[in-house]
Motif scaffolding. Structure first.
Motif, PDB file in Angstrom:
ATOM      1  N   VAL A 210      11.495 -10.637   6.941  1.00  0.00           N
ATOM      2  CA  VAL A 210      10.990 -11.588   5.952  1.00  0.00           C
ATOM      3  C   VAL A 210      10.169 -12.719   6.565  1.00  0.00           C
ATOM      4  CG1 VAL A 210      12.726 -11.130   4.194  1.00  0.00           C
ATOM      5  CG2 VAL A 210      13.173 -12.860   5.932  1.00  0.00           C
ATOM      6  N   GLU A 211      10.220 -12.854   7.884  1.00  0.00           N
ATOM      7  CA  GLU A 211       9.411 -13.884   8.540  1.00  0.00           C
ATOM      8  C   GLU A 211       8.041 -13.352   8.946  1.00  0.00           C
ATOM      9  OE1 GLU A 211      10.218 -17.019   8.566  1.00  0.00           O
ATOM     10  OE2 GLU A 211      12.113 -16.525   7.594  1.00  0.00           O
ATOM     11  N   ALA A 212       7.692 -12.142   8.533  1.00  0.00           N
ATOM     12  CA  ALA A 212       6.393 -11.545   8.868  1.00  0.00           C
ATOM     13  C   ALA A 212       5.267 -12.477   8.418  1.00  0.00           C
ATOM     14  CB  ALA A 212       6.247 -10.195   8.180  1.00  0.00           C
ATOM     15  N   PRO A 213       4.171 -12.527   9.192  1.00  0.00           N
ATOM     16  CA  PRO A 213       3.042 -13.383   8.798  1.00  0.00           C
ATOM     17  C   PRO A 213       2.490 -12.988   7.429  1.00  0.00           C
ATOM     18  CG  PRO A 213       2.757 -12.567  11.049  1.00  0.00           C
ATOM     19  CD  PRO A 213       3.932 -11.832  10.456  1.00  0.00           C
ATOM     20  N   VAL A 214       2.141 -13.993   6.636  1.00  0.00           N
ATOM     21  CA  VAL A 214       1.598 -13.748   5.305  1.00  0.00           C
ATOM     22  C   VAL A 214       0.296 -12.937   5.410  1.00  0.00           C
ATOM     23  CG1 VAL A 214       0.679 -14.856   3.212  1.00  0.00           C
ATOM     24  CG2 VAL A 214       2.725 -15.762   4.315  1.00  0.00           C
ATOM     25  N   ARG A 215      -0.444 -13.111   6.499  1.00  0.00           N
ATOM     26  CA  ARG A 215      -1.700 -12.341   6.651  1.00  0.00           C
ATOM     27  C   ARG A 215      -1.408 -10.843   6.725  1.00  0.00           C
ATOM     28  NH1 ARG A 215      -1.055 -14.974  11.347  1.00  0.00           N
ATOM     29  NH2 ARG A 215      -0.601 -13.692  13.173  1.00  0.00           N
ATOM     30  N   ASP A 216      -0.243 -10.453   7.260  1.00  0.00           N
ATOM     31  CA  ASP A 216       0.124  -9.031   7.290  1.00  0.00           C
ATOM     32  C   ASP A 216       0.332  -8.495   5.872  1.00  0.00           C
ATOM     33  OD1 ASP A 216       0.087  -9.426  10.000  1.00  0.00           O
ATOM     34  OD2 ASP A 216       2.211  -8.960  10.341  1.00  0.00           O
ATOM     35  N   ILE A 217       0.950  -9.324   5.035  1.00  0.00           N
ATOM     36  CA  ILE A 217       1.188  -8.934   3.637  1.00  0.00           C
ATOM     37  C   ILE A 217      -0.150  -8.842   2.903  1.00  0.00           C
ATOM     38  CG2 ILE A 217       2.262  -9.646   1.455  1.00  0.00           C
ATOM     39  CD1 ILE A 217       4.429 -11.046   3.286  1.00  0.00           C
ATOM     40  N   ALA A 218      -1.029  -9.809   3.150  1.00  0.00           N
ATOM     41  CA  ALA A 218      -2.356  -9.802   2.525  1.00  0.00           C
ATOM     42  C   ALA A 218      -3.120  -8.542   2.920  1.00  0.00           C
ATOM     43  CB  ALA A 218      -3.133 -11.055   2.926  1.00  0.00           C
ATOM     44  N   ALA A 219      -3.047  -8.190   4.211  1.00  0.00           N
ATOM     45  CA  ALA A 219      -3.747  -6.985   4.689  1.00  0.00           C
ATOM     46  C   ALA A 219      -3.170  -5.734   4.035  1.00  0.00           C
ATOM     47  CB  ALA A 219      -3.641  -6.900   6.213  1.00  0.00           C
ATOM     48  N   GLU A 220      -1.845  -5.644   3.944  1.00  0.00           N
ATOM     49  CA  GLU A 220      -1.185  -4.487   3.321  1.00  0.00           C
ATOM     50  C   GLU A 220      -1.589  -4.356   1.853  1.00  0.00           C
ATOM     51  OE1 GLU A 220       1.632  -1.263   2.943  1.00  0.00           O
ATOM     52  OE2 GLU A 220       0.990  -2.265   4.781  1.00  0.00           O
ATOM     53  N   ALA A 221      -1.711  -5.507   1.171  1.00  0.00           N
ATOM     54  CA  ALA A 221      -2.052  -5.502  -0.259  1.00  0.00           C
ATOM     55  C   ALA A 221      -3.555  -5.405  -0.494  1.00  0.00           C
ATOM     56  CB  ALA A 221      -1.509  -6.758  -0.922  1.00  0.00           C
ATOM     57  N   GLY A 222      -4.356  -5.638   0.558  1.00  0.00           N
ATOM     58  CA  GLY A 222      -5.809  -5.612   0.408  1.00  0.00           C
ATOM     59  C   GLY A 222      -6.344  -6.815  -0.343  1.00  0.00           C
ATOM     60  N   VAL A 223      -5.705  -7.979  -0.142  1.00  0.00           N
ATOM     61  CA  VAL A 223      -6.150  -9.219  -0.799  1.00  0.00           C
ATOM     62  C   VAL A 223      -6.290 -10.320   0.240  1.00  0.00           C
ATOM     63  CG1 VAL A 223      -4.998  -8.612  -2.967  1.00  0.00           C
ATOM     64  CG2 VAL A 223      -3.794 -10.042  -1.298  1.00  0.00           C
ATOM     65  N   GLY A 224      -6.871 -11.436  -0.177  1.00  0.00           N
ATOM     66  CA  GLY A 224      -6.993 -12.589   0.703  1.00  0.00           C
ATOM     67  C   GLY A 224      -5.724 -13.425   0.692  1.00  0.00           C
TER      68      GLY A 224
END
Length: 196
Positions: free
Chosen positions: A39-53
């Motif tokens: 859950v501490e993963a960088p938010v940019r990793d989540i953005a990349a996975e979702a294909g959003v900014g």
């Protein structure tokens, strides 16, 4: 109501549906990243996975706690909604119960990353356990009742009791490669069957 009002209404509905889908895509992406990176993963990793900014994520979820709570609720909802669907499409109520319990195990095992965070002081986390029980215990009860009514399983088991037992079997599943919680849960569900 004139035509332009109707068109505007349809456009607004379509926009809301798109926003809901986008939010679900975001939550699915966050859940996938949480499973692999915590859950501490960088938010940019989540953005990349979702294909959003990044801005899109922060617009929906201003804090990490908001995102974690939303992921948890989204996963609880998906698990709850699966129960009636499985009951309608499975060969037998016992088969539906087994498939639903597998989903519940998936949820519990992937949720372990959230467990430590849920112990924190954030007030938003306090209501999640109640939400979990309110949403999932009735679904499990519906599946148990259907399997009992069909004569497949014994009828003296409470949904909360079964869910608690399954939860206890899942403890430690993610950090001991020799322990297979799924196999033990399958044995538990198989053991509910009435002897023929």
């Amino acid at each position: 109501m004139n035509g332009s009002d109707e068109n505007a209404g349809r456009a607004a509905q379509s926009k809301r549906a798109d926003a809901r889908r986008n939010k679900e895509t975001l939550l699915d992406a966050a859940a996938a990243v949480f499973v692999t990176s915590g859950v501490e993963a960088p938010v940019r990793d989540i953005a990349a996975e979702a294909g959003v900014g990044l801005g899109t994520i922060y617009r929906h979820f201003p804090t990490r706690a908001d995102l974690i709570i939303a992921v948890y609720r989204h996963q609880v909802d998906a698990c709850a909604e699966a129960g009636p669907a499985l009951l309608a499409t499975s060969a037998t109520p016992h088969a539906a119960l087994g498939q639903w319990i597998n989903r519940f195990v998936d949820f519990l095992v992937t949720k372990h990353g959230l467990a430590a965070v849920l112990q924190s002081d954030n007030a938003g986390f306090d209501t999640l356990h109640a939400y979990f029980l309110d949403r999932l215990v009735p679904v499990c009860a519906q599946l148990l009742d259907a399997a009992a009514a069909s004569g497949e399983i014994r009828s003296d088991l409470e949904a909360y009791e079964l869910m608690r037992g399954v939860g206890n079997l899942c403890i430690g599943a993610d950090n001991d490669p020799r322990y297979d919680a799924r196999r033990l849960v399958e044995l538990l569900i198989a053991g509910l069957r009435r002897p023929h």
